[in-house]
Write a protein that holds these residues in place. Structure first.
Motif, PDB file in Angstrom:
ATOM      1  N   GLU A  77       0.835  -1.205   0.000  1.00  0.00           N
ATOM      2  CA  GLU A  77       0.000   0.000   0.000  1.00  0.00           C
ATOM      3  C   GLU A  77       0.870   1.255   0.000  1.00  0.00           C
ATOM      4  O   GLU A  77       0.592   2.233  -0.704  1.00  0.00           O
ATOM      5  CB  GLU A  77      -0.901  -0.013   1.238  1.00  0.00           C
ATOM      6  CG  GLU A  77      -2.021   0.992   1.197  1.00  0.00           C
ATOM      7  CD  GLU A  77      -3.267   0.464   0.505  1.00  0.00           C
ATOM      8  OE1 GLU A  77      -4.202   1.258   0.325  1.00  0.00           O
ATOM      9  OE2 GLU A  77      -3.303  -0.724   0.146  1.00  0.00           O
ATOM     10  N   LEU A  78       1.933   1.236   0.781  1.00  0.00           N
ATOM     11  CA  LEU A  78       2.844   2.374   0.859  1.00  0.00           C
ATOM     12  C   LEU A  78       3.514   2.626  -0.491  1.00  0.00           C
ATOM     13  O   LEU A  78       3.593   3.770  -0.957  1.00  0.00           O
ATOM     14  CB  LEU A  78       3.906   2.110   1.932  1.00  0.00           C
ATOM     15  CG  LEU A  78       4.891   3.248   2.222  1.00  0.00           C
ATOM     16  CD1 LEU A  78       4.174   4.426   2.855  1.00  0.00           C
ATOM     17  CD2 LEU A  78       6.007   2.756   3.144  1.00  0.00           C
ATOM     18  N   PHE A  79       3.975   1.567  -1.138  1.00  0.00           N
ATOM     19  CA  PHE A  79       4.638   1.709  -2.429  1.00  0.00           C
ATOM     20  C   PHE A  79       3.677   2.254  -3.483  1.00  0.00           C
ATOM     21  O   PHE A  79       4.038   3.134  -4.267  1.00  0.00           O
ATOM     22  CB  PHE A  79       5.206   0.356  -2.879  1.00  0.00           C
ATOM     23  CG  PHE A  79       6.601   0.103  -2.409  1.00  0.00           C
ATOM     24  CD1 PHE A  79       7.674   0.252  -3.266  1.00  0.00           C
ATOM     25  CD2 PHE A  79       6.858  -0.267  -1.098  1.00  0.00           C
ATOM     26  CE1 PHE A  79       8.974   0.034  -2.835  1.00  0.00           C
ATOM     27  CE2 PHE A  79       8.150  -0.488  -0.650  1.00  0.00           C
ATOM     28  CZ  PHE A  79       9.211  -0.335  -1.521  1.00  0.00           C
ATOM     29  N   VAL A  80       2.464   1.736  -3.503  1.00  0.00           N
ATOM     30  CA  VAL A  80       1.509   2.109  -4.550  1.00  0.00           C
ATOM     31  C   VAL A  80       0.986   3.522  -4.363  1.00  0.00           C
ATOM     32  O   VAL A  80       0.978   4.330  -5.295  1.00  0.00           O
ATOM     33  CB  VAL A  80       0.340   1.097  -4.587  1.00  0.00           C
ATOM     34  CG1 VAL A  80      -0.819   1.638  -5.425  1.00  0.00           C
ATOM     35  CG2 VAL A  80       0.823  -0.229  -5.157  1.00  0.00           C
ATOM     36  N   HIS A  81       0.543   3.856  -3.156  1.00  0.00           N
ATOM     37  CA  HIS A  81      -0.165   5.121  -2.954  1.00  0.00           C
ATOM     38  C   HIS A  81       0.725   6.268  -2.492  1.00  0.00           C
ATOM     39  O   HIS A  81       0.394   7.429  -2.731  1.00  0.00           O
ATOM     40  CB  HIS A  81      -1.316   4.922  -1.962  1.00  0.00           C
ATOM     41  CG  HIS A  81      -2.418   4.075  -2.498  1.00  0.00           C
ATOM     42  ND1 HIS A  81      -3.223   4.481  -3.544  1.00  0.00           N
ATOM     43  CD2 HIS A  81      -2.842   2.826  -2.165  1.00  0.00           C
ATOM     44  CE1 HIS A  81      -4.099   3.537  -3.821  1.00  0.00           C
ATOM     45  NE2 HIS A  81      -3.889   2.522  -3.007  1.00  0.00           N
ATOM     46  N   PHE A  82       1.832   5.968  -1.844  1.00  0.00           N
ATOM     47  CA  PHE A  82       2.702   7.047  -1.387  1.00  0.00           C
ATOM     48  C   PHE A  82       3.829   7.309  -2.376  1.00  0.00           C
ATOM     49  O   PHE A  82       4.063   8.441  -2.791  1.00  0.00           O
ATOM     50  CB  PHE A  82       3.275   6.725  -0.005  1.00  0.00           C
ATOM     51  CG  PHE A  82       4.069   7.856   0.589  1.00  0.00           C
ATOM     52  CD1 PHE A  82       3.423   8.942   1.166  1.00  0.00           C
ATOM     53  CD2 PHE A  82       5.453   7.843   0.565  1.00  0.00           C
ATOM     54  CE1 PHE A  82       4.151   9.999   1.711  1.00  0.00           C
ATOM     55  CE2 PHE A  82       6.193   8.889   1.104  1.00  0.00           C
ATOM     56  CZ  PHE A  82       5.537   9.971   1.681  1.00  0.00           C
ATOM     57  N   PHE A  83       4.519   6.250  -2.780  1.00  0.00           N
ATOM     58  CA  PHE A  83       5.642   6.412  -3.702  1.00  0.00           C
ATOM     59  C   PHE A  83       5.219   6.326  -5.169  1.00  0.00           C
ATOM     60  O   PHE A  83       5.977   6.726  -6.056  1.00  0.00           O
ATOM     61  CB  PHE A  83       6.717   5.352  -3.427  1.00  0.00           C
ATOM     62  CG  PHE A  83       7.349   5.469  -2.069  1.00  0.00           C
ATOM     63  CD1 PHE A  83       8.123   6.570  -1.742  1.00  0.00           C
ATOM     64  CD2 PHE A  83       7.156   4.489  -1.113  1.00  0.00           C
ATOM     65  CE1 PHE A  83       8.703   6.682  -0.490  1.00  0.00           C
ATOM     66  CE2 PHE A  83       7.734   4.586   0.141  1.00  0.00           C
ATOM     67  CZ  PHE A  83       8.512   5.689   0.458  1.00  0.00           C
ATOM     68  N   GLY A  84       4.028   5.791  -5.441  1.00  0.00           N
ATOM     69  CA  GLY A  84       3.580   5.659  -6.825  1.00  0.00           C
ATOM     70  C   GLY A  84       4.318   4.583  -7.591  1.00  0.00           C
ATOM     71  O   GLY A  84       4.350   4.594  -8.823  1.00  0.00           O
ATOM     72  N   ILE A  85       4.925   3.634  -6.892  1.00  0.00           N
ATOM     73  CA  ILE A  85       5.654   2.537  -7.535  1.00  0.00           C
ATOM     74  C   ILE A  85       4.719   1.339  -7.675  1.00  0.00           C
ATOM     75  O   ILE A  85       4.102   0.899  -6.710  1.00  0.00           O
ATOM     76  CB  ILE A  85       6.897   2.148  -6.716  1.00  0.00           C
ATOM     77  CG1 ILE A  85       7.864   3.333  -6.633  1.00  0.00           C
ATOM     78  CG2 ILE A  85       7.594   0.932  -7.322  1.00  0.00           C
ATOM     79  CD1 ILE A  85       9.061   3.092  -5.739  1.00  0.00           C
ATOM     80  N   GLY A  86       4.618   0.823  -8.893  1.00  0.00           N
ATOM     81  CA  GLY A  86       3.728  -0.305  -9.138  1.00  0.00           C
ATOM     82  C   GLY A  86       2.355   0.112  -9.606  1.00  0.00           C
ATOM     83  O   GLY A  86       1.507  -0.736  -9.882  1.00  0.00           O
ATOM     84  N   SER A  87       2.121   1.419  -9.705  1.00  0.00           N
ATOM     85  CA  SER A  87       0.821   1.895 -10.170  1.00  0.00           C
ATOM     86  C   SER A  87       1.011   3.192 -10.941  1.00  0.00           C
ATOM     87  O   SER A  87       2.097   3.776 -10.967  1.00  0.00           O
ATOM     88  CB  SER A  87      -0.123   2.133  -8.987  1.00  0.00           C
ATOM     89  OG  SER A  87       0.294   3.266  -8.239  1.00  0.00           O
TER      90      SER A  87
END
Length: 421
Positions: A24-34
Motif C-alpha cells: 500500500e505504501l509503495f503504490v499510494h505514497f511512492f507511486g511505484i507499481g501503479s
C-alpha cells in the motif's frame, strides 16, 4: 508463554505488513507499481463501481454532450448482469477497465482468493467485451502483495488516481466535489469519480457536478480532457519526466507563463529583450535591448503526441501551430497586459517552415545559445524518449523566430480562433 505470544504477535504483524501495508505504501505514497497520473497534457476522468442502470446511462449522456472520453472501471459481478450497458459504454468510445469481480477490499483476501477473483473478473470481461482489460483498479484502492504479483505476471496496468472527489459520500455536494477535484488537477491528472456504489443516491451529486467540472477544467484550468493512455516507459523514464515537469512548473510560475486555452500549443509570457534591434515590415523599430516583449513558449507536454521522430514532430508542431495562432492572436488582442507590446518571439531548434506562418527567423546571438540548444534537446528527449536518436539532426544552435504584433493580428485575428484539428 508471554514470550511465545509476543513472538507470535510480532510475526503476525510482520506478515500483515509485508502482505498489505508495504505494498500500500509503495503504490499510494511512492507511486511505484501503479499509475497515479499519466503523461499527457490533459486530464482523464475515471468512474468506478458500475455499471449501474440507474446512473451509468446518464453519465454517458453528459459525457457525450461534452465530447469527453473517460475510463469506466467495472465490477464484473455487476457487468455480467448488464451486458447491454457494457456495450453502450464501449459504443460511446470509452475505455473499460476492471474493478475486480466483487467490490471487496484486498486486505480481506488471502493470496489464492485474490488471484482467483481477479482471474474470474478477467474471464467475465473477456466474455462481455471480447478482450481482457489492460487497466485495473483495486476496490477502495486497497492492494496486497498477491494482487501486485498478479498484475505483474498478467501484464496489467494498475491505475490509481491523483484527484478524488470523495463523491461516494452522500454529504458531498456537487460544488464540494468540483472544488476538491479542480484544486488537485494539473497536467496528467487521473480523476476518480463514481457512477455507482457508495451511499444511496450519492451518484446524483456526481452527475450534477460533472458538466460544471468539465467546463472548469477546460476553460479555467485550460486543460483538455483526454482518454486514458499510458506510454510503455520504464520507471527511470517516468521519474525523469516527473522531475523535469516539476522544474517546468516552477519556471512557468516564476516567469508567469500562461496557457492560451485547453488545446493551444503555445504559452505566453513577458520578458526583457536582449538582442539586436528588430524592425517591422515598414522598417520601423519595434524592439531594442531592454524593451518588454512577448515571449512565446511551446507547451512541451504536447510533444508526446506529435510523433516518434523529429521530422514527424516538426510537421505536427507546424500543423498545430497553424491551428493555435488564431486563438493566440485573439488572446493577445483582448489581454490588456499586451497592449504596448510590439513583438512576440521564441527561441527554438525546431524552426523550419515557420516563415510560412508569417514569422521571421534570425540568428540567436546570445552567448548562451549552445547551452539553450542543449537544454532544448533534453526537453525533446524527456517528452518523447523514442525520438532520442533523431535530436542530433536539430543541430546545436537554436534560432530566434519572431513576428510583430501588428503582423500577427492582421494575419490571424480574423480567422476562427480554434485549435481543434
Amino acid at each position: 508463554m508471554p514470550t511465545t505470544l509476543l513472538y507470535t504477535f510480532i510475526v503476525a504483524i510482520s506478515v500483515f505488513a509485508v502482505y498489505t501495508l508495504i505494498p500500500e505504501l509503495f503504490v499510494h505514497f511512492f507511486g511505484i507499481g501503479s499509475w497515479k497520473r499519466h503523461y499527457s497534457p490533459g486530464v482523464t476522468l475515471t468512474f468506478d463501481d458500475g455499471p449501474d442502470p440507474r446512473y451509468t446511462p446518464r453519465f454517458l449522456t453528459v459525457l457525450a454532450e461534452q465530447n469527453v472520453r473517460a475510463c469506466f472501471f467495472l465490477v464484473a459481478e455487476k457487468a455480467e448482469k448488464q451486458p447491454e450497458l457494457v456495450k453502450s459504454i464501449l459504443d460511446h468510445g470509452h475505455t473499460v477497465g476492471s474493478h475486480g469481480y466483487r467490490h471487496r477490499h484486498a486486505w480481506l483476501m488471502p493470496p489464492l482468493k485474490t488471484w482467483d477473483l481477479w482471474n474470474k473478473a478477467m474471464e467475465e470481461m473477456r466474455r462481455l467485451t471480447g478482450q481482457e482489460p489492460v487497466y485495473v483498479r483495486a476496490p477502495w484502492g486497497g492492494v496486497n502483495l498477491s494482487f501486485l504479483l498478479w498484475c505483474h505476471f498478467k501484464g496489467k496496468k494498475l491505475i490509481s488516481w491523483s484527484a478524488d472527489g470523495r463523491d461516494w459520500r452522500i454529504e458531498r455536494t456537487p460544488n464540494h466535489i468540483m472544488q476538491r477535484i479542480t484544486g488537485r488537477t494539473k497536467e496528467g491528472t487521473i480523476v476518480l469519480l463514481h457512477d455507482s456504489g457508495g451511499d444511496e443516491g450519492a451518484p446524483e451529486n456526481t452527475l450534477a457536478a460533472l458538466k460544471p467540472l468539465i467546463m472548469k477544467i477546460q476553460k479555467e484550468l485550460k486543460l483538455p480532457l483526454v482518454p486514458l493512455q499510458l506510454p510503455g516507459w520504464s520507471l527511470p523514464k517516468r521519474i525523469g519526466f516527473r522531475v523535469w515537469e516539476k522544474w517546468e512548473h516552477f519556471y512557468g510560475q516564476r516567469k508567469q507563463i500562461t496557457r492560451i486555452d485547453e488545446h493551444n500549443i503555445f504559452r505566453l509570457g513577458l520578458t526583457r529583450y536582449h538582442g539586436p534591434e528588430l524592425f517591422n515590415e515598414n522598417g520601423e523599430l519595434i524592439a531594442s535591448a531592454g524593451d518588454m516583449i512577448g515571449e512565446i513558449h511551446l507547451d512541451n507536454t504536447r510533444f508526446q503526441s506529435f510523433g516518434a521522430n523529429i521530422q514527424k514532430i516538426g510537421y505536427n508542431a507546424l500543423k498545430q501551430a497553424r491551428l493555435s495562432l488564431p486563438a493566440l492572436a485573439s488572446y493577445i488582442s483582448l489581454n490588456p497586459g499586451y497592449k504596448d507590446i510590439k513583438v512576440f518571439l521564441g527561441v527554438t531548434l525546431i524552426n523550419r517552415g515557420v516563415k510560412g506562418l508569417g514569422f521571421n527567423v534570425t540568428e540567436f546571438t546570445n552567448g548562451n545559445a549552445g547551452f539553450i540548444g542543449f537544454m532544448q534537446k533534453i526537453v525533446y528527449r524527456v517528452y518523447n524518449p523514442s525520438a532520442k536518436k533523431d535530436t542530433e539532426k536539430l543541430g546545436t544552435k537554436p534560432k530566434v523566430v519572431w513576428i510583430s504584433k501588428d503582423a500577427l493580428l492582421e494575419k490571424y485575428l480574423t480567422k476562427k480562433s480554434s485549435t481543434q484539428g
